[in-house]
Design a protein around this motif. Structure first.
Motif, PDB file in Angstrom:
ATOM      1  N   ASP A  93      10.972   8.811  27.001  1.00 24.38           N
ATOM      2  CA  ASP A  93      10.544  10.200  26.776  1.00 24.38           C
ATOM      3  C   ASP A  93      11.489  10.898  25.807  1.00 24.38           C
ATOM      4  O   ASP A  93      12.585  10.420  25.550  1.00 24.38           O
ATOM      5  N   PHE A  94      11.066  12.054  25.331  1.00 18.32           N
ATOM      6  CA  PHE A  94      11.977  12.914  24.567  1.00 18.32           C
ATOM      7  C   PHE A  94      11.962  14.278  25.255  1.00 18.32           C
ATOM      8  O   PHE A  94      11.197  15.167  24.894  1.00 18.32           O
ATOM      9  N   PRO A  95      12.793  14.430  26.321  1.00 20.75           N
ATOM     10  CA  PRO A  95      12.806  15.699  27.063  1.00 20.75           C
ATOM     11  C   PRO A  95      13.201  16.865  26.152  1.00 20.75           C
ATOM     12  O   PRO A  95      13.931  16.667  25.187  1.00 20.75           O
ATOM     13  N   VAL A  96      12.690  18.050  26.477  1.00 22.16           N
ATOM     14  CA  VAL A  96      13.092  19.272  25.767  1.00 22.16           C
ATOM     15  C   VAL A  96      14.082  20.014  26.648  1.00 22.16           C
ATOM     16  O   VAL A  96      13.781  20.300  27.809  1.00 22.16           O
ATOM     17  N   LEU A  97      15.283  20.278  26.119  1.00 19.36           N
ATOM     18  CA  LEU A  97      16.285  21.036  26.867  1.00 19.36           C
ATOM     19  C   LEU A  97      16.764  22.206  26.017  1.00 19.36           C
ATOM     20  O   LEU A  97      17.486  22.020  25.040  1.00 19.36           O
ATOM     21  N   SER A  98      16.322  23.405  26.399  1.00 18.49           N
ATOM     22  CA  SER A  98      16.693  24.610  25.676  1.00 18.49           C
ATOM     23  C   SER A  98      17.188  25.644  26.663  1.00 18.49           C
ATOM     24  O   SER A  98      16.572  25.844  27.710  1.00 18.49           O
ATOM     25  N   ALA A  99      18.304  26.288  26.316  1.00 18.83           N
ATOM     26  CA  ALA A  99      18.896  27.281  27.207  1.00 18.83           C
ATOM     27  C   ALA A  99      18.129  28.604  27.179  1.00 18.83           C
ATOM     28  O   ALA A  99      18.278  29.431  28.064  1.00 18.83           O
ATOM     29  N   HIS A 156      26.463  27.361  14.556  1.00 18.14           N
ATOM     30  CA  HIS A 156      25.661  28.484  15.066  1.00 18.14           C
ATOM     31  C   HIS A 156      24.171  28.218  14.867  1.00 18.14           C
ATOM     32  O   HIS A 156      23.764  27.639  13.865  1.00 18.14           O
ATOM     33  N   SER A 157      23.387  28.714  15.825  1.00 15.04           N
ATOM     34  CA  SER A 157      21.927  28.558  15.763  1.00 15.04           C
ATOM     35  C   SER A 157      21.234  29.897  15.650  1.00 15.04           C
ATOM     36  O   SER A 157      21.769  30.919  16.110  1.00 15.04           O
ATOM     37  N   TYR A 158      20.012  29.906  15.094  1.00 10.39           N
ATOM     38  CA  TYR A 158      19.111  31.030  15.291  1.00 10.39           C
ATOM     39  C   TYR A 158      18.854  31.137  16.792  1.00 10.39           C
ATOM     40  O   TYR A 158      18.649  30.123  17.466  1.00 10.39           O
ATOM     41  N   GLU A 188      10.161  22.966  19.306  1.00  8.48           N
ATOM     42  CA  GLU A 188      10.846  22.791  20.588  1.00  8.48           C
ATOM     43  C   GLU A 188      12.023  21.816  20.485  1.00  8.48           C
ATOM     44  O   GLU A 188      12.948  21.849  21.287  1.00  8.48           O
ATOM     45  N   HIS A 189      12.005  20.938  19.483  1.00 10.00           N
ATOM     46  CA  HIS A 189      13.120  20.007  19.265  1.00 10.00           C
ATOM     47  C   HIS A 189      14.083  20.512  18.179  1.00 10.00           C
ATOM     48  O   HIS A 189      14.936  19.756  17.718  1.00 10.00           O
ATOM     49  N   GLY A 190      13.915  21.785  17.763  1.00  6.95           N
ATOM     50  CA  GLY A 190      14.912  22.373  16.872  1.00  6.95           C
ATOM     51  C   GLY A 190      14.451  22.698  15.480  1.00  6.95           C
ATOM     52  O   GLY A 190      15.257  23.132  14.652  1.00  6.95           O
ATOM     53  N   LYS A 208      25.745  18.931  21.590  1.00  6.70           N
ATOM     54  CA  LYS A 208      26.426  19.268  20.335  1.00  6.70           C
ATOM     55  C   LYS A 208      25.447  19.337  19.161  1.00  6.70           C
ATOM     56  O   LYS A 208      25.763  19.922  18.128  1.00  6.70           O
ATOM     57  N   SER A 209      24.272  18.717  19.305  1.00  9.83           N
ATOM     58  CA  SER A 209      23.276  18.701  18.229  1.00  9.83           C
ATOM     59  C   SER A 209      22.466  19.994  18.275  1.00  9.83           C
ATOM     60  O   SER A 209      21.333  20.035  18.785  1.00  9.83           O
ATOM     61  N   ALA A 210      23.055  21.064  17.732  1.00 11.32           N
ATOM     62  CA  ALA A 210      22.478  22.403  17.826  1.00 11.32           C
ATOM     63  C   ALA A 210      21.096  22.469  17.181  1.00 11.32           C
ATOM     64  O   ALA A 210      20.923  22.120  16.016  1.00 11.32           O
ATOM     65  N   LYS A 211      20.108  22.899  17.981  1.00 14.02           N
ATOM     66  CA  LYS A 211      18.752  23.100  17.466  1.00 14.02           C
ATOM     67  C   LYS A 211      18.701  24.432  16.705  1.00 14.02           C
ATOM     68  O   LYS A 211      19.518  25.315  16.901  1.00 14.02           O
TER      69      LYS A 211
END
Ligand SMILES: Nc1nc2c(c(=O)[nH]1)N[C@H]1C(S)=C(S)[C@@H](COP(=O)(O)O)O[C@H]1N2
Ligand SMILES: [Mo]
Length: 199
Positions: A28-34, A111-113, A144-146, A160-163
């Motif tokens: 799978d490719f889970p989506v993990l977003s804070a 930094h991310s949007y 959803e993956h950045g 560490k792989s900032a979306k």
């Protein structure tokens, strides 16, 4: 004829070798977003490297697409213990982006949007170890993956792989990002199982 074919042994050994301690493999490719997925308009999108002296190096989307890109195939290791093997990306190496940036900094804050951040030593962004990726598995990187673009730094845990990456700040002293500030490891090497501060 051997009872167990050498081919089977070979694959099993390779799979074990690719899995860091405490991880399991998933297809799978889970989506993990804070937080919520920010929608970033390509006409507004900008990627900026800001040095410790305040100098800024920026690319808009058109300029970014004109940069030479690479197509790394890498394994991903999330601190929640899933690993995904042989993922295929397209992106611009940080070696290209940092080429003309004069700096004596050792640390970075990415930094991310949408306000996410994560700290990475500058040397870990160099020498073919990190990309700003904008395609995944032959398609545009899904939001959803950045997407439009994310940092891809597969030798560290995937947080560490900032979306939705927006820029990199170069620093003389380390500053902690979103997860590091609430207890996750400053470096995050999956092979040394550096999940939390103190590991
Ligand atoms: N901007 C941003 N980047 C982020 C996150 C986030 O919440 N916001 N989560 C991180 C974590 S914990 C992981 S495991 C990966 C998940 O990426 P994915 O959703 O594409 O699997 O993105 C990382 N990058
Ligand atoms: Mo994660």
């Amino acid at each position: 004829m051997p009872i167990v074919s050498p081919g089977f042994h070979g694959r099993a050994r390779e799979t074990r070798h690719k899995l860091p301690p405490g991880q399991y493999e998933t297809a799978d490719f889970p989506v993990l977003s804070a937080g919520p997925t920010p929608r970033v308009d390509l006409a507004e999108w900008e990627f900026t490297i800001r040095t410790e002296t305040g100098a800024r190096h920026s690319w808009n989307w058109e300029e970014f697409m004109a940069l030479p890109s690479q197509t790394p195939t890498v394994d991903l290791h999330c601190v929640t213990k899933w690993s995904k093997f042989d993922t295929e990306w397209q992106g611009v190496s940080l070696d290209v982006l940092l080429e003309d940036v004069g700096t004596s900094a050792e640390y970075t804050l990415v930094h991310s949007y949408g306000d996410y951040s994560t700290n990475v030593p500058l040397e870990d962004l160099l020498d073919g170890q990190a990309w700003i990726a904008y395609r995944y598995d032959g398609e545009e990187l899904p939001p959803e993956h950045g997407g439009p673009a994310r940092l891809l730094i597969p030798h560290l845990y995937f947080w560490k792989s900032a979306k939705w990456v927006r820029g990199i700040q170069l620093l003389h002293e380390e500053e902690r990002g979103f997860w590091e500030d609430i207890g996750y490891h400053d470096y995050g090497d999956p092979w040394r199982e550096q999940r939390y501060q103190g590991d």
